[in-house]
Design a protein around this motif. Sequence first.
Motif, short mmCIF file in Angstrom:
data_model
loop_
_atom_site.label_atom_id
_atom_site.label_comp_id
_atom_site.label_asym_id
_atom_site.label_seq_id
_atom_site.Cartn_x
_atom_site.Cartn_y
_atom_site.Cartn_z
N ALA B 259 0.84 -1.21 0.00
CA ALA B 259 0.00 0.00 0.00
C ALA B 259 0.87 1.26 0.00
O ALA B 259 0.58 2.23 -0.72
CB ALA B 259 -0.93 -0.01 1.21
N PHE B 260 1.93 1.27 0.79
CA PHE B 260 2.84 2.43 0.81
C PHE B 260 3.38 2.70 -0.60
O PHE B 260 3.43 3.83 -1.07
CB PHE B 260 4.03 2.20 1.75
N HIS B 261 3.80 1.62 -1.26
CA HIS B 261 4.35 1.77 -2.61
C HIS B 261 3.31 2.33 -3.57
O HIS B 261 3.63 3.11 -4.46
CB HIS B 261 4.87 0.42 -3.11
N ALA B 262 2.06 1.94 -3.35
CA ALA B 262 1.00 2.40 -4.26
C ALA B 262 0.65 3.87 -4.05
O ALA B 262 0.17 4.52 -4.98
CB ALA B 262 -0.26 1.54 -4.07
N VAL B 263 0.88 4.41 -2.86
CA VAL B 263 0.49 5.80 -2.62
C VAL B 263 1.66 6.74 -2.36
O VAL B 263 1.52 7.96 -2.51
CB VAL B 263 -0.49 5.94 -1.42
N ALA B 264 2.80 6.20 -1.96
CA ALA B 264 3.92 7.09 -1.61
C ALA B 264 4.60 7.62 -2.85
O ALA B 264 4.56 6.99 -3.90
CB ALA B 264 4.92 6.35 -0.73
N PRO B 265 5.20 8.79 -2.75
CA PRO B 265 5.89 9.35 -3.90
C PRO B 265 7.21 8.63 -4.11
O PRO B 265 7.75 8.06 -3.16
CB PRO B 265 6.15 10.79 -3.46
#
Lengths: 268, 268
Positions: B259-265
């Motif tokens: 999820a972090f990878h999907a939303v983080a820059p």
Amino acid sequence: MAIITAVRDAADPRLDDYRDLTTADRRPDRPGGRGLVIAEGVVVVRRLLDSPYPVRSLLGVPRRIEELSADLAHLDVPAYATDADTMATAVGFHLNRGVLAVADRAAPVDAAELARTARVLAVCEGVNDHENLGSLFRNAAALGVDGILLGPRCADPLYRRSVRVSMGHVLRVPFAHLDGPWPASLDRVREAGLTVAALTPSGEPISGAGLAGERVALLLGAEGPGLTAEALAAADVRVGIPMASGVDSLNVATAAAVAFHAVAPPVR
Amino acid sequence: MAIITAVRDAADPRLDDYRDLTTADRRPDRPGGRGLVIAEGVVVVRRLLDSPYPVRSLLGVPRRIEELSADLAHLDVPAYATDADTMATAVGFHLNRGVLAVADRAAPVDAAELARTARVLAVCEGVNDHENLGSLFRNAAALGVDGILLGPRCADPLYRRSVRVSMGHVLRVPFAHLDGPWPASLDRVREAGLTVAALTPSGEPISGAGLAGERVALLLGAEGPGLTAEALAAADVRVGIPMASGVDSLNVATAAAVAFHAVAPPVR
């Protein structure tokens, strides 16, 4: 219908498969190895019963065997019921999961055949930690990866700890050893029509690499050293997960999960 | 310049911080708790020395303290050098990482201030497993998450096991307790301009949810039970990771990484 037999003596020869569990799961080509596949706990035992692995027997406390009665109803395997202390004496240490099952190894899968039919594969080089490899299988199962090829210096996915950490998914996700000279053996994967994409910190961001929906073999190295220069050079593309500076790499199974999600199809 | 002092007696009172390590790291409001922050191994000790946590001392075998000499050069903390056996006697068990450091807790971070300045936050509900929480911090650090808010029933990130599993990133990623009635306290996050996105298996696929590049607070529940109905209802959106049927959910830290990878820059 499984036959449930009460066993009271830890020395009963019907429990021999469960003795010396620390070596029973070693491959027969290793010292003391018998190559048995050992499942621990209701969830993993259930997955073993539902797998192609030929189950030899179960050993557990009555309550846990009872939980598995529906799974055992259509199977012809002996289930030995005993108390926790007798079980601990036979096994050599106390297991708090209350049930074990032992199986022989299933016939190996053919690597070329697996590559031919898969949309997404993982190919591991030097993933020699049993827990990391187990987690990798769990993540592969969850995220729709069709199979795992094991290159050189990988741990044995059927080692007891790998089976447990994978939640039994090593018994469901097809895997095969990619034999022959490495990394030339990757040609067999490429010839099957898959793009060989190496996961490495310096690669282009995976989410923008145009791999989503493509047939991909994700090449994964060990946490720490990563892929060898030879493996990196043999890949078609090099992709990475953008990472904050000054941070060690992600755990290999976690990095694999991020990559699987980026390339695997939505599977529901 | 740290002063390195040889210590030969395990009973030396200068080693008192290192005794009974299994409770030293418990919060002072718990039985036996002193709230000390304990770092193990060269990598994590280095991260502690580089953190805002006030270091009290180091204890290690000479070779490991030597490895840290550059980090210690500008610090005024005592370093006690001893042999592995004396260390094991003082600590109560054998530590194979060869060096420990102890610090006091740093001043708490303000949750509202953290929410105001962050682009991506994680908000945890019931993440009560120390290892999962540690892994979650490691993944947050790697993938550019700006901070972590702890809702009800979360483990203590400064517990020794969390510190170790996080590779010391609990000491770098800002975190704060989100106090007050739950989940109404999420309003403070929303008022700071963040979209509260609950991660749940039934949510819409996260990669298509339009969150990439947005200011997002990812709401994460415990592995197994997941988020409570109240927390799910309090979120602005519900997003998920498409998962193969018949597979248990991913480990919470692994799901968070995806999820972090999907939303983080992209952070480089």
